[in-house]
Scaffold this motif. Structure first.
Motif, PDB file in Angstrom:
ATOM      1  N   MET A   3      57.931  64.764 -76.949  1.00 41.43           N
ATOM      2  CA  MET A   3      58.445  65.246 -77.967  1.00 41.43           C
ATOM      3  C   MET A   3      59.663  64.698 -78.041  1.00 41.43           C
ATOM      4  SD  MET A   3      59.279  69.037 -79.967  1.00 41.43           S
ATOM      5  CE  MET A   3      57.535  69.696 -79.081  1.00 41.43           C
ATOM      6  N   VAL A   4      60.297  63.950 -79.337  1.00 39.20           N
ATOM      7  CA  VAL A   4      61.450  63.462 -79.380  1.00 39.20           C
ATOM      8  C   VAL A   4      62.550  64.613 -79.441  1.00 39.20           C
ATOM      9  CG1 VAL A   4      63.016  61.985 -80.804  1.00 39.20           C
ATOM     10  CG2 VAL A   4      60.648  61.400 -80.303  1.00 39.20           C
ATOM     11  N   ARG A   5      63.599  64.429 -78.739  1.00 38.51           N
ATOM     12  CA  ARG A   5      64.749  65.374 -78.848  1.00 38.51           C
ATOM     13  C   ARG A   5      65.906  65.021 -79.808  1.00 38.51           C
ATOM     14  NH1 ARG A   5      64.479  69.625 -75.121  1.00 38.51           N
ATOM     15  NH2 ARG A   5      62.922  69.046 -73.445  1.00 38.51           N
ATOM     16  N   GLY A   6      66.598  65.530 -80.448  1.00 34.62           N
ATOM     17  CA  GLY A   6      67.803  65.471 -81.080  1.00 34.62           C
ATOM     18  C   GLY A   6      67.412  65.266 -82.559  1.00 34.62           C
ATOM     19  N   PRO A   7      68.611  65.171 -83.429  1.00 37.31           N
ATOM     20  CA  PRO A   7      68.295  65.184 -84.965  1.00 37.31           C
ATOM     21  C   PRO A   7      67.486  64.182 -85.178  1.00 37.31           C
ATOM     22  CG  PRO A   7      70.616  64.414 -84.312  1.00 37.31           C
ATOM     23  CD  PRO A   7      69.705  64.864 -83.059  1.00 37.31           C
ATOM     24  N   ARG A   8      66.813  64.273 -86.504  1.00 37.79           N
ATOM     25  CA  ARG A   8      65.868  63.375 -87.004  1.00 37.79           C
ATOM     26  C   ARG A   8      66.830  62.452 -88.022  1.00 37.79           C
ATOM     27  NH1 ARG A   8      63.617  65.930 -83.199  1.00 37.79           N
ATOM     28  NH2 ARG A   8      61.373  65.991 -83.157  1.00 37.79           N
ATOM     29  N   ARG A  13      63.435  62.681 -92.198  1.00 38.80           N
ATOM     30  CA  ARG A  13      63.377  64.127 -92.908  1.00 38.80           C
ATOM     31  C   ARG A  13      63.182  64.115 -94.103  1.00 38.80           C
ATOM     32  NH1 ARG A  13      69.302  66.075 -91.673  1.00 38.80           N
ATOM     33  NH2 ARG A  13      69.531  63.784 -91.956  1.00 38.80           N
ATOM     34  N   VAL A  14      63.500  63.160 -94.993  1.00 42.05           N
ATOM     35  CA  VAL A  14      62.878  62.794 -96.491  1.00 42.05           C
ATOM     36  C   VAL A  14      61.336  62.683 -96.344  1.00 42.05           C
ATOM     37  CG1 VAL A  14      63.118  61.364 -98.320  1.00 42.05           C
ATOM     38  CG2 VAL A  14      65.134  61.847 -97.233  1.00 42.05           C
ATOM     39  N   PHE A  76      56.864  63.577 -82.546  1.00 40.58           N
ATOM     40  CA  PHE A  76      56.700  62.481 -81.551  1.00 40.58           C
ATOM     41  C   PHE A  76      57.202  61.033 -81.638  1.00 40.58           C
ATOM     42  CE2 PHE A  76      53.359  66.015 -81.220  1.00 40.58           C
ATOM     43  CZ  PHE A  76      53.832  66.462 -79.910  1.00 40.58           C
ATOM     44  N   ALA A  77      57.578  60.760 -82.867  1.00 36.72           N
ATOM     45  CA  ALA A  77      58.041  59.500 -83.401  1.00 36.72           C
ATOM     46  C   ALA A  77      56.886  58.352 -83.010  1.00 36.72           C
ATOM     47  CB  ALA A  77      59.255  59.014 -82.706  1.00 36.72           C
ATOM     48  N   ALA A  78      55.678  58.709 -83.180  1.00 36.33           N
ATOM     49  CA  ALA A  78      54.577  57.793 -82.765  1.00 36.33           C
ATOM     50  C   ALA A  78      54.425  56.618 -83.787  1.00 36.33           C
ATOM     51  CB  ALA A  78      53.322  58.568 -82.707  1.00 36.33           C
TER      52      ALA A  78
END
Length: 137
Positions: A3-8, A13-14, A76-78
């Motif tokens: 899982m990716v951490r931190g703000p998207r 988000r949009v 997950f930024a896959a």
């Protein structure tokens, strides 16, 4: 997958908000008119005996399937999910019935034309004497 951490980023988000809204809207429309949804499913898959219950199951499954790439991208930024969504989105646009867009497109053009400088001048004009109401003596 980690899982990716931190703000998207704003774009992610949009995407997530729009994609989720589109999936929820499709589910709501389908559940809102079950008879039409059942008919559409029966036309697209005539080998299956569609009824109200199976229509709800199919609509729910479609919604759940839409959430899978959303989770892959948002959590997950896959990269493969990005191309999966883009590919299926492009396919959906290619298969879109242009006739369904004619009405909304015409309304959008009509509304936009009312906001042009020419329309503003038209509405701001001063009526001439002959444009006024007739005076009866």
């Amino acid at each position: 997958m980690k899982m990716v951490r931190g703000p998207r980023p704003l774009a992610i988000r949009v995407f997530a908000a729009a994609f989720l809204a589109a999936a929820m809207l499709r589910l709501a429309r389908g559940l809102g008119n079950l008879a039409l949804s059942e008919t559409i499913l029966a036309v697209n898959a005539p080998w299956f005996a569609w009824d109200r219950d199976w229509t709800i199951v199919a609509l729910s499954a479609e919604f759940t399937i839409a959430l899978i790439p959303l989770v892959w991208i948002y959590l997950f930024a896959a990269p493969f999910a990005r191309w999966l969504v883009l590919g299926f989105g492009a396919l959906r646009l290619v298969l879109l019935d242009p006739a369904a867009l004619v009405g909304p497109l015409l309304v959008a053009i009509a509304m936009a034309s009312l906001l042009t400088p020419q329309a503003a001048r038209w509405f701001a004009r001063q009526p001439e004497e002959e444009d006024g109401p007739a005076v009866f003596e």
